[in-house]
Motif scaffolding. Sequence first.
Motif, PDB file in Angstrom:
ATOM      1  N   MET A   1     -51.542  -6.495  16.626  1.00 14.26           N
ATOM      2  CA  MET A   1     -50.870  -5.757  15.549  1.00 14.26           C
ATOM      3  C   MET A   1     -51.543  -6.064  14.214  1.00 14.26           C
ATOM      4  O   MET A   1     -51.891  -7.197  13.933  1.00 14.26           O
ATOM      5  CB  MET A   1     -49.389  -6.145  15.493  1.00 14.26           C
ATOM      6  N   THR A   2     -51.722  -5.020  13.409  1.00 17.15           N
ATOM      7  CA  THR A   2     -52.329  -5.192  12.098  1.00 17.15           C
ATOM      8  C   THR A   2     -51.457  -6.101  11.243  1.00 17.15           C
ATOM      9  O   THR A   2     -50.235  -5.969  11.219  1.00 17.15           O
ATOM     10  CB  THR A   2     -52.488  -3.823  11.409  1.00 17.15           C
ATOM     11  N   ASP A   3     -52.105  -7.032  10.540  1.00 19.87           N
ATOM     12  CA  ASP A   3     -51.349  -7.912   9.658  1.00 19.87           C
ATOM     13  C   ASP A   3     -50.684  -7.094   8.561  1.00 19.87           C
ATOM     14  O   ASP A   3     -51.281  -6.186   7.978  1.00 19.87           O
ATOM     15  CB  ASP A   3     -52.278  -8.948   9.034  1.00 19.87           C
ATOM     16  N   LEU A   4     -49.444  -7.434   8.269  1.00 23.84           N
ATOM     17  CA  LEU A   4     -48.688  -6.750   7.228  1.00 23.84           C
ATOM     18  C   LEU A   4     -48.429  -7.718   6.079  1.00 23.84           C
ATOM     19  O   LEU A   4     -48.330  -8.928   6.283  1.00 23.84           O
ATOM     20  CB  LEU A   4     -47.346  -6.257   7.787  1.00 23.84           C
ATOM     21  N   PRO A   5     -48.293  -7.197   4.863  1.00 18.53           N
ATOM     22  CA  PRO A   5     -47.896  -8.075   3.758  1.00 18.53           C
ATOM     23  C   PRO A   5     -46.570  -8.753   4.069  1.00 18.53           C
ATOM     24  O   PRO A   5     -45.735  -8.230   4.827  1.00 18.53           O
ATOM     25  CB  PRO A   5     -47.764  -7.101   2.577  1.00 18.53           C
ATOM     26  N   SER A   6     -46.349  -9.919   3.484  1.00 15.39           N
ATOM     27  CA  SER A   6     -45.150 -10.685   3.802  1.00 15.39           C
ATOM     28  C   SER A   6     -43.882 -10.047   3.268  1.00 15.39           C
ATOM     29  O   SER A   6     -42.792 -10.303   3.770  1.00 15.39           O
ATOM     30  CB  SER A   6     -45.278 -12.110   3.255  1.00 15.39           C
ATOM     31  N   ARG A   7     -43.994  -9.209   2.236  1.00 14.09           N
ATOM     32  CA  ARG A   7     -42.822  -8.508   1.693  1.00 14.09           C
ATOM     33  C   ARG A   7     -43.053  -7.010   1.820  1.00 14.09           C
ATOM     34  O   ARG A   7     -44.085  -6.490   1.405  1.00 14.09           O
ATOM     35  CB  ARG A   7     -42.578  -8.900   0.229  1.00 14.09           C
ATOM     36  N   ARG A   8     -42.032  -6.309   2.359  1.00 16.99           N
ATOM     37  CA  ARG A   8     -42.195  -4.893   2.652  1.00 16.99           C
ATOM     38  C   ARG A   8     -40.920  -4.143   2.241  1.00 16.99           C
ATOM     39  O   ARG A   8     -39.832  -4.447   2.722  1.00 16.99           O
ATOM     40  CB  ARG A   8     -42.498  -4.705   4.141  1.00 16.99           C
ATOM     41  N   LEU A   9     -41.093  -3.189   1.354  1.00 19.34           N
ATOM     42  CA  LEU A   9     -39.980  -2.460   0.735  1.00 19.34           C
ATOM     43  C   LEU A   9     -40.096  -0.981   1.077  1.00 19.34           C
ATOM     44  O   LEU A   9     -41.161  -0.384   0.911  1.00 19.34           O
ATOM     45  CB  LEU A   9     -40.034  -2.651  -0.784  1.00 19.34           C
ATOM     46  N   LEU A  10     -39.004  -0.389   1.543  1.00 22.53           N
ATOM     47  CA  LEU A  10     -38.938   1.042   1.842  1.00 22.53           C
ATOM     48  C   LEU A  10     -37.908   1.692   0.931  1.00 22.53           C
ATOM     49  O   LEU A  10     -36.777   1.208   0.811  1.00 22.53           O
ATOM     50  CB  LEU A  10     -38.539   1.258   3.303  1.00 22.53           C
ATOM     51  N   LEU A  11     -38.294   2.795   0.312  1.00 18.89           N
ATOM     52  CA  LEU A  11     -37.378   3.578  -0.523  1.00 18.89           C
ATOM     53  C   LEU A  11     -37.270   4.976   0.061  1.00 18.89           C
ATOM     54  O   LEU A  11     -38.283   5.587   0.434  1.00 18.89           O
ATOM     55  CB  LEU A  11     -37.869   3.655  -1.969  1.00 18.89           C
ATOM     56  N   VAL A  12     -36.045   5.499   0.135  1.00 18.63           N
ATOM     57  CA  VAL A  12     -35.807   6.841   0.665  1.00 18.63           C
ATOM     58  C   VAL A  12     -35.214   7.693  -0.445  1.00 18.63           C
ATOM     59  O   VAL A  12     -34.131   7.377  -0.978  1.00 18.63           O
ATOM     60  CB  VAL A  12     -34.863   6.797   1.882  1.00 18.63           C
ATOM     61  N   HIS A  13     -35.927   8.766  -0.791  1.00 13.50           N
ATOM     62  CA  HIS A  13     -35.506   9.647  -1.884  1.00 13.50           C
ATOM     63  C   HIS A  13     -35.480  11.100  -1.435  1.00 13.50           C
ATOM     64  O   HIS A  13     -36.065  11.467  -0.413  1.00 13.50           O
ATOM     65  CB  HIS A  13     -36.420   9.475  -3.089  1.00 13.50           C
ATOM     66  N   ALA A  14     -34.797  11.924  -2.219  1.00 14.87           N
ATOM     67  CA  ALA A  14     -34.582  13.318  -1.853  1.00 14.87           C
ATOM     68  C   ALA A  14     -35.733  14.232  -2.254  1.00 14.87           C
ATOM     69  O   ALA A  14     -36.160  15.089  -1.483  1.00 14.87           O
ATOM     70  CB  ALA A  14     -33.281  13.823  -2.483  1.00 14.87           C
ATOM     71  N   HIS A  15     -36.215  14.087  -3.490  1.00 18.76           N
ATOM     72  CA  HIS A  15     -37.233  14.992  -4.041  1.00 18.76           C
ATOM     73  C   HIS A  15     -38.299  14.199  -4.789  1.00 18.76           C
ATOM     74  O   HIS A  15     -38.008  13.104  -5.281  1.00 18.76           O
ATOM     75  CB  HIS A  15     -36.605  15.971  -5.054  1.00 18.76           C
ATOM     76  N   PRO A  16     -39.490  14.750  -4.950  1.00 13.49           N
ATOM     77  CA  PRO A  16     -40.444  14.149  -5.872  1.00 13.49           C
ATOM     78  C   PRO A  16     -39.846  14.101  -7.279  1.00 13.49           C
ATOM     79  O   PRO A  16     -39.278  15.110  -7.734  1.00 13.49           O
ATOM     80  CB  PRO A  16     -41.642  15.111  -5.822  1.00 13.49           C
ATOM     81  N   ASP A  17     -39.936  12.998  -7.918  1.00 16.98           N
ATOM     82  CA  ASP A  17     -39.472  12.618  -9.264  1.00 16.98           C
ATOM     83  C   ASP A  17     -38.291  11.659  -9.203  1.00 16.98           C
ATOM     84  O   ASP A  17     -38.127  10.815 -10.077  1.00 16.98           O
ATOM     85  CB  ASP A  17     -39.169  13.789 -10.210  1.00 16.98           C
ATOM     86  N   ASP A  18     -37.451  11.754  -8.139  1.00 13.30           N
ATOM     87  CA  ASP A  18     -36.299  10.857  -8.031  1.00 13.30           C
ATOM     88  C   ASP A  18     -36.731   9.395  -7.996  1.00 13.30           C
ATOM     89  O   ASP A  18     -36.074   8.522  -8.575  1.00 13.30           O
ATOM     90  CB  ASP A  18     -35.490  11.168  -6.765  1.00 13.30           C
ATOM     91  N   GLU A  19     -37.831   9.133  -7.317  1.00 10.06           N
ATOM     92  CA  GLU A  19     -38.293   7.749  -7.167  1.00 10.06           C
ATOM     93  C   GLU A  19     -38.712   7.147  -8.497  1.00 10.06           C
ATOM     94  O   GLU A  19     -38.431   5.973  -8.788  1.00 10.06           O
ATOM     95  CB  GLU A  19     -39.444   7.691  -6.151  1.00 10.06           C
ATOM     96  N   SER A  20     -39.374   7.934  -9.337  1.00  5.51           N
ATOM     97  CA  SER A  20     -39.856   7.406 -10.617  1.00  5.51           C
ATOM     98  C   SER A  20     -38.708   7.176 -11.586  1.00  5.51           C
ATOM     99  O   SER A  20     -38.675   6.175 -12.308  1.00  5.51           O
ATOM    100  CB  SER A  20     -40.892   8.361 -11.221  1.00  5.51           C
ATOM    101  N   ILE A  21     -37.743   8.088 -11.610  1.00  6.15           N
ATOM    102  CA  ILE A  21     -36.584   7.941 -12.496  1.00  6.15           C
ATOM    103  C   ILE A  21     -35.745   6.730 -12.100  1.00  6.15           C
ATOM    104  O   ILE A  21     -35.354   5.922 -12.934  1.00  6.15           O
ATOM    105  CB  ILE A  21     -35.725   9.222 -12.476  1.00  6.15           C
ATOM    106  N   ASN A  22     -35.463   6.606 -10.812  1.00  4.52           N
ATOM    107  CA  ASN A  22     -34.553   5.556 -10.336  1.00  4.52           C
ATOM    108  C   ASN A  22     -35.216   4.198 -10.165  1.00  4.52           C
ATOM    109  O   ASN A  22     -34.613   3.169 -10.473  1.00  4.52           O
ATOM    110  CB  ASN A  22     -33.948   5.963  -8.992  1.00  4.52           C
ATOM    111  N   ASN A  23     -36.441   4.188  -9.652  1.00  3.89           N
ATOM    112  CA  ASN A  23     -37.033   2.932  -9.173  1.00  3.89           C
ATOM    113  C   ASN A  23     -38.471   2.709  -9.626  1.00  3.89           C
ATOM    114  O   ASN A  23     -39.153   1.847  -9.070  1.00  3.89           O
ATOM    115  CB  ASN A  23     -37.024   2.893  -7.635  1.00  3.89           C
ATOM    116  N   GLY A  24     -38.933   3.471 -10.614  1.00  4.76           N
ATOM    117  CA  GLY A  24     -40.342   3.385 -10.990  1.00  4.76           C
ATOM    118  C   GLY A  24     -40.799   1.990 -11.357  1.00  4.76           C
ATOM    119  O   GLY A  24     -41.865   1.533 -10.929  1.00  4.76           O
ATOM    120  N   ALA A  25     -39.999   1.284 -12.146  1.00  9.80           N
ATOM    121  CA  ALA A  25     -40.390  -0.072 -12.563  1.00  9.80           C
ATOM    122  C   ALA A  25     -40.356  -1.033 -11.380  1.00  9.80           C
ATOM    123  O   ALA A  25     -41.233  -1.896 -11.239  1.00  9.80           O
ATOM    124  CB  ALA A  25     -39.472  -0.567 -13.675  1.00  9.80           C
ATOM    125  N   THR A  26     -39.350  -0.893 -10.531  1.00  6.39           N
ATOM    126  CA  THR A  26     -39.251  -1.743  -9.341  1.00  6.39           C
ATOM    127  C   THR A  26     -40.455  -1.540  -8.433  1.00  6.39           C
ATOM    128  O   THR A  26     -41.061  -2.509  -7.940  1.00  6.39           O
ATOM    129  CB  THR A  26     -37.960  -1.425  -8.565  1.00  6.39           C
TER     130      THR A  26
END
Length: 282
Positions: A1-26
Motif C-alpha cells: 500500500m502506498t504510504d499516506l501522510p499521517s494526518r488525513r482530512l476529508l471535506l464534503v461540500h455541495a458546490h464549488p465555492d462552499d469549501e473556500s467560504i466555510n473552510n478555506g483557512a483550515t
Amino acid sequence: MTDLPSRRLLLVHAHPDDESINNGATMAKYAAEGARVTLVTCTLGERGEVIPPELRHLTGTALGEYRLRELTAAMSELGVEDFRLLGGPGRYRDSGMMGLADNDDPDCFWQADVDEAAARLVEVIREVRPQVLVTYDDNGGYGHPDHIQAHRVAMRAAAQTGLGIQKVYWNRVPRPAAEAAFARLQDDLPGLPFGKSAAVDDVPGVVDEAQITTLIDGTAYAAAKAAAMRAHATQIDVAEPYFALSNDLAQPIFTTECYELVQGEPGGPGETDLFAGIEEAS
C-alpha cells in the motif's frame, strides 16, 4: 500500500465555492502542514446565480464547466491537490434553491439515492483513509437542498464500519463572533462596494457559542482564503475582509473557522486542532 501522510482530512461540500467560504483557512493550514486534504464536491453548481455581467451568459452545463475551472484555481490558492466530484463531473446536478421546480429534476442531487451516493463517497474514503471528516449540519447550514443532501450522504458514509474515520465535525460559526464581525462591518460598510449588509442569521451554521468544540486559527492563511474565494468569481465578490454573494449583501470573511465535534472523542476542552487526540500512525 502506498504510504499516506499521517494526518488525513476529508471535506464534503455541495458546490464549488462552499469549501473556500466555510473552510478555506483550515484547508490551507493543514495542506501547508503536510496533511492530506481531500475535497469531495457533490455538484458543479450548474444553477448558481452569476455575478459578473460578462459571464451571465453561462448557464447549466457551461456554467458547471466554468465553475470546475474556478474550483481548480481556488484549490491552487489553498495548496490542495486532491479534489474530486462525487461520482465524477456531472454525475449529480445542482438542485437549485429549496422549493423550486429545479428540485424535481431526476438528475439533481436532491433526487439522488442517498445510499448510492454514500457508496460513491465510501470508495473515496477507502482510498484516502481520512481520520477526520468535515461537512454540514442536518439543515445544510442554511437549508439549501444540496447542502442537506451532502450532510446526509457524508453522515451515511461515515456510519459505515471499518473506514477509519475517528472524528466527524460540522461547520459552525459562534454567534458572538458573528455579531462582533457584523458590528465592524456596519462601521466599514460606507467604504465597501456592496449595497447593504447581510444579517447574522444569513450566515450558515451560526449557533450558540456553547456548541462550538473546536477553533482553527487561520489568521496566517487569511490571504490564501481570500484568494481562493476570489477565484470563484462567478459566485463571490471579494473586498477583504468582506465578501458578497449574488444578493450584493456584505458578509465578513471569517479566518478563525469553527466546528462542532459530533462523532468521536474530543482531544480535550477547547480544541485548536481537528486531529487532537488522534494517533497519527493510525
